[in-house]
Design a protein around this motif. Structure first.
Motif, mmCIF file in Angstrom:
data_model
loop_
_atom_site.group_PDB
_atom_site.id
_atom_site.type_symbol
_atom_site.label_atom_id
_atom_site.label_comp_id
_atom_site.label_asym_id
_atom_site.label_seq_id
_atom_site.Cartn_x
_atom_site.Cartn_y
_atom_site.Cartn_z
ATOM 1 N N LEU A 55 5.883 -5.805 -11.282
ATOM 2 C CA LEU A 55 5.101 -5.562 -10.253
ATOM 3 C C LEU A 55 4.916 -6.794 -9.665
ATOM 4 O O LEU A 55 4.442 -7.824 -10.490
ATOM 5 C CB LEU A 55 3.679 -4.812 -10.570
ATOM 6 N N THR A 56 4.768 -6.982 -8.314
ATOM 7 C CA THR A 56 4.293 -8.104 -7.631
ATOM 8 C C THR A 56 3.993 -7.966 -6.102
ATOM 9 O O THR A 56 4.412 -6.683 -5.908
ATOM 10 C CB THR A 56 5.431 -9.358 -7.730
ATOM 11 N N THR A 57 3.421 -8.567 -5.385
ATOM 12 C CA THR A 57 3.030 -8.284 -4.053
ATOM 13 C C THR A 57 3.566 -9.587 -3.160
ATOM 14 O O THR A 57 3.400 -10.694 -3.094
ATOM 15 C CB THR A 57 1.464 -8.328 -4.025
ATOM 16 N N HIS A 58 4.665 -8.959 -2.650
ATOM 17 C CA HIS A 58 5.669 -9.869 -1.675
ATOM 18 C C HIS A 58 4.641 -10.615 -0.525
ATOM 19 O O HIS A 58 4.956 -11.944 -0.761
ATOM 20 C CB HIS A 58 6.600 -9.295 -1.099
ATOM 21 N N ASP A 59 3.901 -10.002 0.072
ATOM 22 C CA ASP A 59 3.229 -10.721 1.352
ATOM 23 C C ASP A 59 1.920 -11.537 0.690
ATOM 24 O O ASP A 59 1.328 -12.606 1.347
ATOM 25 C CB ASP A 59 2.705 -9.762 2.178
ATOM 26 N N ALA A 60 1.616 -11.720 -0.791
ATOM 27 C CA ALA A 60 0.798 -12.425 -1.276
ATOM 28 C C ALA A 60 1.417 -13.578 -2.238
ATOM 29 O O ALA A 60 0.816 -14.408 -2.730
ATOM 30 C CB ALA A 60 -0.292 -11.811 -2.280
ATOM 31 N N ALA A 115 -0.340 5.131 -2.368
ATOM 32 C CA ALA A 115 -1.004 3.867 -2.250
ATOM 33 C C ALA A 115 -0.244 2.697 -1.577
ATOM 34 O O ALA A 115 -0.790 1.774 -1.425
ATOM 35 C CB ALA A 115 -1.198 3.220 -4.088
ATOM 36 N N ASP A 116 0.928 3.179 -1.009
ATOM 37 C CA ASP A 116 1.620 2.158 -0.484
ATOM 38 C C ASP A 116 1.909 0.670 -1.316
ATOM 39 O O ASP A 116 1.981 -0.382 -0.814
ATOM 40 C CB ASP A 116 1.306 1.757 1.005
ATOM 41 N N HIS A 117 2.096 0.937 -2.761
ATOM 42 C CA HIS A 117 2.485 -0.022 -3.387
ATOM 43 C C HIS A 117 3.584 0.177 -4.591
ATOM 44 O O HIS A 117 3.224 1.473 -5.268
ATOM 45 C CB HIS A 117 1.224 -0.508 -4.145
ATOM 46 N N HIS A 118 4.720 -0.247 -4.540
ATOM 47 C CA HIS A 118 5.770 0.290 -5.160
ATOM 48 C C HIS A 118 6.084 -0.426 -6.383
ATOM 49 O O HIS A 118 6.238 -1.967 -6.278
ATOM 50 C CB HIS A 118 6.866 0.610 -4.168
ATOM 51 N N PRO A 119 6.825 0.312 -7.461
ATOM 52 C CA PRO A 119 7.187 -0.641 -8.637
ATOM 53 C C PRO A 119 8.717 -1.325 -8.189
ATOM 54 O O PRO A 119 9.446 -0.615 -7.437
ATOM 55 C CB PRO A 119 7.281 0.361 -9.488
HETATM 56 N N1 H2B Z 1 4.813 -2.899 -3.171
HETATM 57 C C1 H2B Z 1 4.691 -3.982 -3.902
HETATM 58 N N2 H2B Z 1 4.764 -3.950 -5.419
HETATM 59 N N3 H2B Z 1 4.589 -5.044 -3.499
HETATM 60 C C2 H2B Z 1 4.588 -5.082 -2.206
HETATM 61 O O1 H2B Z 1 4.438 -6.269 -1.524
HETATM 62 C C3 H2B Z 1 4.814 -3.981 -1.267
HETATM 63 C C4 H2B Z 1 4.922 -2.761 -1.708
HETATM 64 N N4 H2B Z 1 4.589 -4.367 0.182
HETATM 65 N N5 H2B Z 1 4.980 -1.770 -1.156
HETATM 66 C C5 H2B Z 1 4.544 -3.063 0.756
HETATM 67 C C6 H2B Z 1 5.110 -1.835 0.284
HETATM 68 C C7 H2B Z 1 5.225 -3.348 2.193
HETATM 69 O O2 H2B Z 1 6.451 -3.804 2.243
HETATM 70 C C8 H2B Z 1 5.153 -2.344 3.033
HETATM 71 C C9 H2B Z 1 5.814 -2.555 4.360
HETATM 72 O O3 H2B Z 1 3.603 -1.924 3.566
#
Ligand code: H2B
Length: 100
Positions: free
Chosen positions: A72-77, A55-59
């Protein structure tokens, strides 16, 4: 990926009631899992890791013996997105029946 509004967040969090919301870093959710032993904890982490990579989303997580502490959080958001809630739902399903 966009950050959830407060109303969207409240609705989304009701689908993962065992996760605790925190205002840290624009919005995070956290849940601590406790397993019978390290083998069970690591088996859980392995399944979560394969899903997260797909899913390209990581804990963000920490493991000490039988305990796995996940945030869990979303860095670019800059906060909580739908992807965090979706991952939390999958993690809950994986943990179902595995926990001590
Ligand atoms: N996982 C989570 N939990 N938050 C993110 O913002 C995130 C991620 N960004 N996995 C992704 C990867 C990003 O760093 C890569 C470059 O797509």
């Amino acid at each position: 990926m966009k950050r959830l509004t407060d109303a969207e967040r409240d609705a989304a969090l009701s689908t993962v009631p065992q996760w605790e919301y925190g205002a840290l870093r624009g919005g995070v959710i956290r849940r601590v899992f406790v397993f019978a032993d390290f083998t069970q904890a690591f088996a859980f982490m392995t399944q979560v890791a394969f899903h997260a990579e797909k899913a390209d989303h990581h804990p963000e997580w920490a493991n000490v013996y039988n305990r796995v502490d996940i945030t869990l959080t979303t860095h670019d958001a800059d906060g909580l997105s739908q992807r965090d809630v979706a991952l939390a739902q999958v993690i809950d399903r994986i943990a179902e029946g595995m926990q001590r």
